[in-house]
Write a protein that holds these residues in place. Sequence first.
Motif, PDB file in Angstrom:
ATOM      1  N   GLU A 759       2.881  10.085  -9.553  1.00 46.78           N
ATOM      2  CA  GLU A 759       2.983   8.741  -8.980  1.00 46.78           C
ATOM      3  C   GLU A 759       1.601   8.162  -8.730  1.00 46.78           C
ATOM      4  N   LEU A 760       1.458   6.861  -9.002  1.00 43.37           N
ATOM      5  CA  LEU A 760       0.233   6.114  -8.736  1.00 43.37           C
ATOM      6  C   LEU A 760       0.574   4.951  -7.814  1.00 43.37           C
ATOM      7  N   GLU A 761      -0.225   4.797  -6.753  1.00 44.53           N
ATOM      8  CA  GLU A 761       0.027   3.748  -5.761  1.00 44.53           C
ATOM      9  C   GLU A 761      -1.235   2.906  -5.574  1.00 44.53           C
ATOM     10  N   PHE A 762      -1.027   1.623  -5.345  1.00 44.68           N
ATOM     11  CA  PHE A 762      -2.120   0.725  -4.991  1.00 44.68           C
ATOM     12  C   PHE A 762      -1.646  -0.165  -3.859  1.00 44.68           C
ATOM     13  N   ARG A 763      -2.408  -0.160  -2.757  1.00 44.88           N
ATOM     14  CA  ARG A 763      -1.978  -0.892  -1.556  1.00 44.88           C
ATOM     15  C   ARG A 763      -3.034  -1.928  -1.169  1.00 44.88           C
ATOM     16  N   VAL A 764      -2.549  -3.109  -0.764  1.00 39.60           N
ATOM     17  CA  VAL A 764      -3.409  -4.204  -0.325  1.00 39.60           C
ATOM     18  C   VAL A 764      -3.002  -4.582   1.099  1.00 39.60           C
ATOM     19  N   ASP A 765      -3.991  -4.628   1.997  1.00 42.72           N
ATOM     20  CA  ASP A 765      -3.761  -5.011   3.384  1.00 42.72           C
ATOM     21  C   ASP A 765      -4.808  -6.036   3.790  1.00 42.72           C
ATOM     22  N   LEU A 766      -4.443  -7.314   3.702  1.00 39.80           N
ATOM     23  CA  LEU A 766      -5.303  -8.406   4.119  1.00 39.80           C
ATOM     24  C   LEU A 766      -4.698  -9.028   5.368  1.00 39.80           C
ATOM     25  N   LYS A 767      -5.391  -8.893   6.483  1.00 37.69           N
ATOM     26  CA  LYS A 767      -4.837  -9.275   7.772  1.00 37.69           C
ATOM     27  C   LYS A 767      -4.373 -10.726   7.765  1.00 37.69           C
ATOM     28  N   ASP A 768      -3.129 -10.916   8.215  1.00 38.07           N
ATOM     29  CA  ASP A 768      -2.501 -12.227   8.354  1.00 38.07           C
ATOM     30  C   ASP A 768      -2.373 -12.966   7.023  1.00 38.07           C
ATOM     31  N   ILE A 769      -2.535 -12.261   5.904  1.00 41.64           N
ATOM     32  CA  ILE A 769      -2.347 -12.880   4.592  1.00 41.64           C
ATOM     33  C   ILE A 769      -1.255 -12.155   3.813  1.00 41.64           C
ATOM     34  N   VAL A 770      -1.458 -10.851   3.556  1.00 42.09           N
ATOM     35  CA  VAL A 770      -0.487 -10.113   2.755  1.00 42.09           C
ATOM     36  C   VAL A 770      -0.626  -8.615   2.995  1.00 42.09           C
ATOM     37  N   ASN A 771       0.470  -7.897   2.949  1.00 45.33           N
ATOM     38  CA  ASN A 771       0.520  -6.438   2.881  1.00 45.33           C
ATOM     39  C   ASN A 771       1.511  -6.078   1.778  1.00 45.33           C
ATOM     40  N   PHE A 772       1.067  -5.368   0.763  1.00 46.00           N
ATOM     41  CA  PHE A 772       2.014  -4.940  -0.263  1.00 46.00           C
ATOM     42  C   PHE A 772       1.521  -3.663  -0.924  1.00 46.00           C
ATOM     43  N   GLU A 773       2.466  -2.958  -1.550  1.00 44.15           N
ATOM     44  CA  GLU A 773       2.162  -1.713  -2.235  1.00 44.15           C
ATOM     45  C   GLU A 773       2.852  -1.708  -3.585  1.00 44.15           C
ATOM     46  N   VAL A 774       2.089  -1.394  -4.631  1.00 43.15           N
ATOM     47  CA  VAL A 774       2.616  -1.258  -5.987  1.00 43.15           C
ATOM     48  C   VAL A 774       2.712   0.230  -6.310  1.00 43.15           C
TER      49      VAL A 774
END
Length: 901
Positions: A759-774
């Motif tokens: 499994e390969l994961e990529f996570r983005v956490d930008l405060k008050d903009i977006v949180n998502f994980e692929v």
Amino acid sequence: MLITLNRVNALLRTFMPHTNKFMRAFTKSILLFLLFAGFFTNSNAQNYAVKGIVLDTAGLPLPGAVVRIKFGTDSIGTSANPDGTFALDKIKSKQFTLSAAFIGFDTFIKQYQIEKGNILNITDIRLKPSANTLEGVVISGVPPVKVTEDTVSFSARAFPVRDGDAVDEVLKKLPGIKVDKDGNVTSQGSPVTKIRVNGKDFFGTDVATAIKNLPADIIKNLQFIDDYGDQAKLTGIKTGGPEKVLNLTIEEDKKKGYFARASAGLGNADRYNTNIRGNSMKGEQQISFDATSANANMRGGGGDGITTRNVAGLNYKNEFNSKLSADAGYNFNNNKNNTISSTYTQSVLQDAGQNPLTRLEDARNNSKSDNYSHWFGGNLEYKIDTMNYLKISPNFSYNTNSGNNTGSSLITQDTLFTRRESNNLSNSNNLNARTNIFYNHKFLKKGRNLSSWGNINYTNGENFGNVYNKYFNFEGKGVDSVQNLLNNQNNRNLGLNIGASYMEPLWKKTFLEVNYSWNRSSTNNLRDTYNVVEGNEVFNPKLSNIYDYQFITNKIGLNYRYIGEKLNYTLGINTQPALLQGQNLSNNIETVNRTFNLIPSGRFSYKFSNQQSLDVNYWGRNNQPGFLQLQPISDNSNLQNVVTGNPNLKPEFIHSINAHYKQADWSAGKVIMANFKYERTNDRIVTTKERVPGTVNQRTSYINTDGYYTLQGDYNISKPLSPERKFTIGYSGSGQLNNNITFTDDSRIEARNMAWRQELEFRVDLKDIVNFEVETSYSQNLTKYSNDTFTDRQSNRFECGIEGRNYFFKDLTLGYDFTKQINSGFDNSAVRNPTLLRLSMEYKFMKNDMAAIRVEGFDLFDQNSGISRDVFDNEIVDRQVNRLGRYFMLSLIYRVRKFGG
């Protein structure tokens, strides 16, 4: 002397209550003069500076260590940099006391004096490792990740989430941690079976409820602990397999307050979801409750079938004083489930002439169940004094279940085939009562301990069943047969366990432990079977039985333990005679099996640094046969597969080795974890199958054999791509190899099953903009047989998806969860490649975002289904089940909260 503005105003209010504007203006002028004079005087006072470095005994830096300097009545503090260095100034005295503290180390305290100049450089701050006990697992919260021998700790501040989120959202961000759609949590591939808050049990074993009950912003640390039991906490001697526990520590300023959340949702297709939960804390006293009534969104909709769920839970914990503390919980659960499944089973057969044959079964089932359960449990801890500790843990559960299963199956074997239609009814109730008592005494000599324990466990289960089968034999005979049976079964078990352990220190770093435990499990089973003939119940003595059996072990052990700065190990030897005896009271037959096991044990833990460790553990254990495996009568509720027990079975003995590697870069947040496990089972209990000539029917029993083993491994690598953890990449994988064994017509068949996943994961956490994980993953399941004439069986699955939330303004949130599966190799015509999409929109309003409206669409493509493959001995089972389908729902959410103060 510096006189503060507030103090002077207070004096003026006391002595001059009727001051006029002139006097107030004059007073302020004087105060400003005094403040300026104080500042000038202070600025010209002698200031000193201190800098240094905090190291462990091996000379490695301890980033995040808390350093404090106390001079007179004042003190200042700071945290060490990633390289362990620190600097403090504005110290107003040449003489001062310095302290340095860090997780897993004894606190350093020393007095210093500046002899020359205004700056002192301190290089002798070296922290010694503290004793390796679970009670000492508390971290400062500065490093994002901290690993010790038995614990992986995460600072909640390093993984921030949105206001109003619960603990489950933090868990989704942690490396090596998985939270599935039903709320089940796994750490390094092992399921988390219990949650504690500040070291006390929280909602029993209902992990999914617990992680939803606490708001994330009151959590200080999340600690994943390999818990080896009460004795290990106090003595450090760890044997057997650990239980994976999540301990949540609360911020000190948040231990006073309350939180409550209520939601109600209505949707199409008669879907609804209502929930209320709350938590109140006052110091160490905490009361939590949770209640849900729903037939949708069952923590994500991932469970098999369609479920209506009514649950309620209450949890209480308190430290009454420094000696006495307690926690208790109660859970009520009512689940009504309807599961429609299609199952395709391939059984590989082989006769004495080594001729291969495949038996195929294509089955359809519609199962309905209605389950009620009550659970109560808790812990009472009494620290009698500094030398004596007592813990009592009662546990009680009671559940009832009624079920109705209708189905049909078609079995083909060579040129033979048979169809069965069934309608089975069942009603059962089960009672379980258990109490554990643990006592520890510490002697005056450091390290000398005496522990003792006693456990009692009682279960009583009753089951009433009505089996109705109709068979259609298409073998050129045109013969139909009908089977109608009534089964009444009662099973009682009483388990007793007592033991003691004594630990004696030999030298400064070495200890010797002697232990003894006695275990007895006694089971009584009564089964009455009746044939229903033209509406009359006729007792069937051949299928009825009264059978008792007892399993008794005596275990004596000797362990040698060494505790070093880097190396920590335990070597032990155990002897365990075991007695398994059974009494067939209906036929006056008694069987006795005696075994003797010499069990070496060992545990090694090596700390390469404070960021890197490896531990290896070996232990052996017995596993007794189950009642149905021992009972010497036939279960012919399915004439196509009549099962008969074997009263001469021996207990299994399992050799188990596991290893854990952990590495964490505290400054960057990079984490590497890897696990390995090997088990080999002597006297493995496996199935034997005997074909009935001229039919597709078979007779199944059990036998002991050697040669079974399993290999498992997994790893997880997580690395943030920015200091603020805005972008994180993760790579993980797992694999398992099982050597399964079965016998058909006296011929041994070995089936090696290998399953692996990447499994390969990529996570983005930008405060008050977006949180998502692929996420993207690929998995494969491959089975090979010892007979080359059997065809290898292989299935593959590719899965990709994205899950996250986008934030618009500060009140509007868009949530999404998309998954696509591509399956191949499943021998079931009903298997599809489902595409799952879930969307939600939530708008917060009122003061402090107390209320919210949520619109949700679940499984928008209406393709939600469960697809799985399991391999058992000589069988491969492909299964597809129905799951919660498409619906739309509108919900209203209301929150109130207050913490601190």
